[in-house]
Design a protein around this motif. Structure first.
Motif, PDB file in Angstrom:
ATOM      1  N   ILE A  53      39.866  59.201  32.220  1.00  0.00           N
ATOM      2  CA  ILE A  53      41.001  59.481  33.086  1.00  0.00           C
ATOM      3  C   ILE A  53      41.384  60.924  32.844  1.00  0.00           C
ATOM      4  O   ILE A  53      41.461  61.378  31.703  1.00  0.00           O
ATOM      5  CB  ILE A  53      42.201  58.551  32.786  1.00  0.00           C
ATOM      6  N   ASN A  54      41.594  61.656  33.931  1.00  0.00           N
ATOM      7  CA  ASN A  54      41.869  63.087  33.846  1.00  0.00           C
ATOM      8  C   ASN A  54      40.714  63.838  33.177  1.00  0.00           C
ATOM      9  O   ASN A  54      40.907  64.828  32.479  1.00  0.00           O
ATOM     10  CB  ASN A  54      43.180  63.347  33.081  1.00  0.00           C
ATOM     11  N   GLY A  55      39.506  63.330  33.378  1.00  0.00           N
ATOM     12  CA  GLY A  55      38.327  64.011  32.861  1.00  0.00           C
ATOM     13  C   GLY A  55      38.121  63.853  31.374  1.00  0.00           C
ATOM     14  O   GLY A  55      37.259  64.513  30.784  1.00  0.00           O
ATOM     15  N   ARG A  56      38.884  62.975  30.722  1.00  0.00           N
ATOM     16  CA  ARG A  56      38.778  62.781  29.277  1.00  0.00           C
ATOM     17  C   ARG A  56      38.586  61.303  28.960  1.00  0.00           C
ATOM     18  O   ARG A  56      39.132  60.442  29.644  1.00  0.00           O
ATOM     19  CB  ARG A  56      40.040  63.290  28.561  1.00  0.00           C
ATOM     20  N   PRO A  57      37.818  60.992  27.908  1.00  0.00           N
ATOM     21  CA  PRO A  57      37.655  59.601  27.500  1.00  0.00           C
ATOM     22  C   PRO A  57      39.005  58.967  27.181  1.00  0.00           C
ATOM     23  O   PRO A  57      39.885  59.613  26.610  1.00  0.00           O
ATOM     24  CB  PRO A  57      36.780  59.701  26.239  1.00  0.00           C
ATOM     25  N   VAL A  58      39.164  57.716  27.570  1.00  0.00           N
ATOM     26  CA  VAL A  58      40.430  57.020  27.363  1.00  0.00           C
ATOM     27  C   VAL A  58      40.420  56.324  26.002  1.00  0.00           C
ATOM     28  O   VAL A  58      39.495  55.588  25.679  1.00  0.00           O
ATOM     29  CB  VAL A  58      40.670  55.973  28.475  1.00  0.00           C
ATOM     30  N   THR A  59      41.465  56.553  25.210  1.00  0.00           N
ATOM     31  CA  THR A  59      41.592  55.884  23.924  1.00  0.00           C
ATOM     32  C   THR A  59      42.190  54.492  24.117  1.00  0.00           C
ATOM     33  O   THR A  59      42.703  54.163  25.194  1.00  0.00           O
ATOM     34  CB  THR A  59      42.503  56.685  22.985  1.00  0.00           C
ATOM     35  N   CYS A  60      42.155  53.685  23.077  1.00  0.00           N
ATOM     36  CA  CYS A  60      42.698  52.319  23.156  1.00  0.00           C
ATOM     37  C   CYS A  60      44.187  52.339  23.471  1.00  0.00           C
ATOM     38  O   CYS A  60      44.667  51.577  24.309  1.00  0.00           O
ATOM     39  CB  CYS A  60      42.447  51.582  21.837  1.00  0.00           C
ATOM     40  N   SER A  61      44.922  53.207  22.797  1.00  0.00           N
ATOM     41  CA  SER A  61      46.368  53.254  23.042  1.00  0.00           C
ATOM     42  C   SER A  61      46.663  53.761  24.449  1.00  0.00           C
ATOM     43  O   SER A  61      47.601  53.299  25.098  1.00  0.00           O
ATOM     44  CB  SER A  61      47.053  54.154  22.005  1.00  0.00           C
ATOM     45  N   ALA A  62      45.847  54.698  24.936  1.00  0.00           N
ATOM     46  CA  ALA A  62      46.081  55.252  26.276  1.00  0.00           C
ATOM     47  C   ALA A  62      45.837  54.202  27.350  1.00  0.00           C
ATOM     48  O   ALA A  62      46.586  54.130  28.333  1.00  0.00           O
ATOM     49  CB  ALA A  62      45.186  56.468  26.512  1.00  0.00           C
ATOM     50  N   ILE A  63      44.794  53.384  27.202  1.00  0.00           N
ATOM     51  CA  ILE A  63      44.509  52.372  28.225  1.00  0.00           C
ATOM     52  C   ILE A  63      45.633  51.342  28.274  1.00  0.00           C
ATOM     53  O   ILE A  63      45.985  50.839  29.343  1.00  0.00           O
ATOM     54  CB  ILE A  63      43.141  51.687  27.989  1.00  0.00           C
ATOM     55  N   VAL A  64      46.240  51.049  27.123  1.00  0.00           N
ATOM     56  CA  VAL A  64      47.385  50.124  27.097  1.00  0.00           C
ATOM     57  C   VAL A  64      48.568  50.740  27.842  1.00  0.00           C
ATOM     58  O   VAL A  64      49.247  50.067  28.629  1.00  0.00           O
ATOM     59  CB  VAL A  64      47.775  49.785  25.641  1.00  0.00           C
ATOM     60  N   ASP A  65      48.808  52.029  27.622  1.00  0.00           N
ATOM     61  CA  ASP A  65      49.908  52.717  28.320  1.00  0.00           C
ATOM     62  C   ASP A  65      49.685  52.691  29.826  1.00  0.00           C
ATOM     63  O   ASP A  65      50.612  52.440  30.610  1.00  0.00           O
ATOM     64  CB  ASP A  65      50.021  54.164  27.835  1.00  0.00           C
ATOM     65  N   HIS A  66      48.436  52.976  30.255  1.00  0.00           N
ATOM     66  CA  HIS A  66      48.139  52.982  31.684  1.00  0.00           C
ATOM     67  C   HIS A  66      48.286  51.587  32.283  1.00  0.00           C
ATOM     68  O   HIS A  66      48.838  51.424  33.373  1.00  0.00           O
ATOM     69  CB  HIS A  66      46.721  53.502  31.917  1.00  0.00           C
ATOM     70  N   LEU A  67      47.808  50.581  31.574  1.00  0.00           N
ATOM     71  CA  LEU A  67      47.931  49.214  32.074  1.00  0.00           C
ATOM     72  C   LEU A  67      49.393  48.827  32.244  1.00  0.00           C
ATOM     73  O   LEU A  67      49.780  48.240  33.257  1.00  0.00           O
ATOM     74  CB  LEU A  67      47.234  48.239  31.113  1.00  0.00           C
ATOM     75  N   ASN A  68      50.207  49.153  31.259  1.00  0.00           N
ATOM     76  CA  ASN A  68      51.631  48.823  31.341  1.00  0.00           C
ATOM     77  C   ASN A  68      52.289  49.507  32.537  1.00  0.00           C
ATOM     78  O   ASN A  68      53.107  48.910  33.249  1.00  0.00           O
ATOM     79  CB  ASN A  68      52.347  49.233  30.052  1.00  0.00           C
TER      80      ASN A  68
END
Length: 331
Positions: free
Chosen positions: A173-188
């Motif tokens: 996302i935004n040209g960068r690999p998504v971390t575990c915490s980031a994917i949770v933030d996006h899902l929320n």
């Protein structure tokens, strides 16, 4: 992360349900499996094209955000193996024949073009029927021995074609690999939008994706800025000169904004501009607090100095007075 969704495009699903499920899966996945029974029909392609276009609208303002996953058409209960054999090779032949719109009308060609443009890779796998035991026995629990032999054989071929190293890619996302915490933030953030009662606009998902990405970046940048500023202030205890403090802030602010610009690729996006301005305001609020604290430390230090000077003067005066009295007594 392997995720299954509830069924879509059926008589029990509303347009909003289908949009929610398909939109979420498109936005968070790098590999999509479109599970279809019997064949790729025109209705399935139209549904896929419609919701793919919606997902593309959600991110079209930023090329680095485009959902560009691998799409696999998984055709279950395939019965025409005399025309196209089971597996990936037969599936590719069948898929290409269905996506070839040369002899079709303009609307049908548009549907096919939309699907092919939405995904970087398209594939198809033809899977035989699992056997009547799997669908008729009420006590069936997925035991391999109760499945048709050719179904099991092709399942063993299917899994590597999905989970093989050449097929899996890290979600970006935004040209960068998504971390575990980031994917949770996006899902929320996505779920909050879908659970709201407001009318869904495609750009809402794009805007929320960018906002969440910016907030994640800002939190780290502000923490680094704060650490750098506190380190410089500590080195110059008990206080810094106001001009020196402002210079230090300007240097750390420049570094912070540069990091933000590098982490958030689309600097021309309005949402990004707003978030960059928000970052500047937060940095200004922090430096104002540092100035206030620094002025208090400076005043405290001056008060201590004045107290020491007063003490020395009083002590000296007492000492001189004592000498004076002593000399008079001797006389």
């Amino acid at each position: 992360m392997l995720m299954d969704t509830q069924g879509t495009f059926d008589q029990n699903s509303t347009q909003r349900d289908n949009l929610t499920i398909f939109g979420l899966s498109m936005l968070i996945s790098s590999f999509q499996i479109f599970n279809i029974k019997d064949q790729i029909d025109e209705s399935s392609l139209q549904d896929l094209a419609h919701f793919t276009e919606h997902a593309k609208l959600a991110t079209r303002e930023n090329s680095s955000e485009n959902p560009d996953p691998y799409l696999l058409f998984l055709i279950r209960d395939w019965s025409n193996d005399h025309e196209h054999p089971y597996g990936e090779t037969g599936g590719l032949e069948y898929m290409n024949s269905k996506l070839d719109g040369a002899c079709l009308n303009a609307d049908s060609r548009k549907v096919r073009d939309s699907v092919q443009k939405a995904f970087s890779n398209l594939s198809c796998f033809l899977l035989p029927h699992p056997g009547l035991d799997a669908i008729e026995k009420s006590n069936f629990r997925g035991r391999i021995g109760e499945l048709k032999e050719n179904f099991v054989e092709h399942i063993k071929c299917l899994i590597p074609s999905i989970l093989g190293p050449g097929k899996l890619s890290v979600k970006q996302i935004n040209g960068r690999p998504v971390t575990c915490s980031a994917i949770v933030d996006h899902l929320n953030s996505y779920v909050r939008i879908y659970n709201s009662q407001q009318l869904l606009r495609p750009t809402m998902l794009f805007e929320q994706t960018i906002k969440t990405t910016c907030d994640k970046a800002m939190n780290g940048i502000i923490a680094e800025y704060g650490f750098g500023m506190r380190t410089e202030i500590w080195r110059n205890q008990p206080y810094m000169e106001e001009r020196q403090l402002q210079t230090t802030h300007s240097e750390h602010k420049s570094v912070a904004l540069d990091k933000f610009d590098k982490q958030i690729i689309d600097s021309e996006c309005e949402v990004v501009k707003e978030k960059r301005n928000e970052l500047e305001r937060k940095l200004q609020k922090l430096v104002n607090a540092y100035h206030e604290e620094n002025r208090k430390n400076k005043k405290h230090q001056q008060d201590l100095t004045d107290t020491k000077i007063a003490t020395v003067v009083i002590t000296a005066a007492v000492a001189v007075f004592g000498l004076f009295l002593g000399s008079r007594n001797r006389r």
